[in-house]
Scaffold this motif. Sequence first.
Motif, short mmCIF file in Angstrom:
data_model
loop_
_atom_site.label_atom_id
_atom_site.label_comp_id
_atom_site.label_asym_id
_atom_site.label_seq_id
_atom_site.Cartn_x
_atom_site.Cartn_y
_atom_site.Cartn_z
N UNK A 196 0.81 -1.22 0.00
CA UNK A 196 0.00 0.00 0.00
C UNK A 196 0.84 1.27 0.00
N UNK A 197 2.15 1.14 0.20
CA UNK A 197 3.00 2.32 0.38
C UNK A 197 3.25 3.09 -0.91
N UNK A 198 3.21 2.41 -2.05
CA UNK A 198 3.48 3.14 -3.29
C UNK A 198 2.65 2.58 -4.42
N UNK A 199 2.32 3.46 -5.33
CA UNK A 199 1.58 3.04 -6.52
C UNK A 199 2.40 2.11 -7.39
N UNK A 200 3.70 2.32 -7.40
CA UNK A 200 4.58 1.48 -8.21
C UNK A 200 4.51 0.03 -7.75
N UNK A 201 4.55 -0.17 -6.45
CA UNK A 201 4.45 -1.53 -5.90
C UNK A 201 3.09 -2.13 -6.22
N UNK A 202 2.05 -1.34 -6.07
CA UNK A 202 0.70 -1.82 -6.35
C UNK A 202 0.55 -2.21 -7.82
N UNK A 203 1.09 -1.38 -8.71
CA UNK A 203 1.01 -1.67 -10.14
C UNK A 203 1.80 -2.92 -10.52
N UNK A 204 2.85 -3.23 -9.77
CA UNK A 204 3.71 -4.36 -10.13
C UNK A 204 3.12 -5.71 -9.71
N UNK A 205 2.11 -5.71 -8.85
CA UNK A 205 1.55 -6.96 -8.36
C UNK A 205 0.52 -7.53 -9.33
N UNK A 206 0.59 -8.84 -9.54
CA UNK A 206 -0.47 -9.49 -10.30
C UNK A 206 -1.63 -9.78 -9.35
N UNK A 207 -2.74 -10.25 -9.89
CA UNK A 207 -3.95 -10.45 -9.08
C UNK A 207 -3.72 -11.45 -7.95
N UNK A 208 -2.99 -12.51 -8.23
CA UNK A 208 -2.77 -13.55 -7.21
C UNK A 208 -1.99 -13.00 -6.02
N UNK A 209 -0.91 -12.28 -6.30
CA UNK A 209 -0.11 -11.71 -5.20
C UNK A 209 -0.86 -10.61 -4.47
N UNK A 210 -1.62 -9.81 -5.20
CA UNK A 210 -2.42 -8.77 -4.56
C UNK A 210 -3.43 -9.38 -3.61
N UNK A 211 -4.04 -10.47 -4.02
CA UNK A 211 -5.01 -11.15 -3.17
C UNK A 211 -4.32 -11.70 -1.91
N UNK A 212 -3.11 -12.23 -2.06
CA UNK A 212 -2.35 -12.73 -0.90
C UNK A 212 -2.05 -11.60 0.09
N UNK A 213 -1.61 -10.46 -0.45
CA UNK A 213 -1.31 -9.32 0.42
C UNK A 213 -2.57 -8.85 1.15
N UNK A 214 -3.68 -8.81 0.46
CA UNK A 214 -4.94 -8.39 1.09
C UNK A 214 -5.35 -9.37 2.19
N UNK A 215 -5.19 -10.65 1.92
CA UNK A 215 -5.51 -11.66 2.93
C UNK A 215 -4.60 -11.53 4.15
N UNK A 216 -3.30 -11.34 3.91
CA UNK A 216 -2.35 -11.17 5.03
C UNK A 216 -2.67 -9.92 5.85
N UNK A 217 -3.08 -8.86 5.17
CA UNK A 217 -3.44 -7.64 5.89
C UNK A 217 -4.67 -7.87 6.75
#
Length: 107
Positions: free
Chosen positions: A57-78
């Motif tokens: 969540x800290x940067x748009x660059x990091x958010x843009x670099x994540x694919x759906x699967x990894x983004x879902x993992x990060x959301x679940x961990x949060x």
Amino acid sequence: MLIMKLQDLLKNNLRYVWKDTLTLRVDYFLYIVDQAIFSLQNRFEQFEVYENIFGFLFSGKKLRSLDDENLKKYCFNLECSLKHNTHSDIDDLDLFSELKVLREIIK
């Protein structure tokens, strides 16, 4: 004779000064340096934990670099990190869908 006494006195004084300086260095200065190093290590370890939880969540660059699967993992961990017993502040799937929309907007 007087010169020899002065030399002895000077040697003894230098020995005490050296001993006091060494004692000060060992007993105080090195202790303070060790405490500062420990404090910094502890702080950086905490930042690393925060980065692992909130980093996406800290940067748009990091958010843009994540694919759906990894983004879902990060959301679940949060969600798991913010959950207390059965009470949760966020829903991982809602956050995932909102971040997907945001990711498309900022591309």
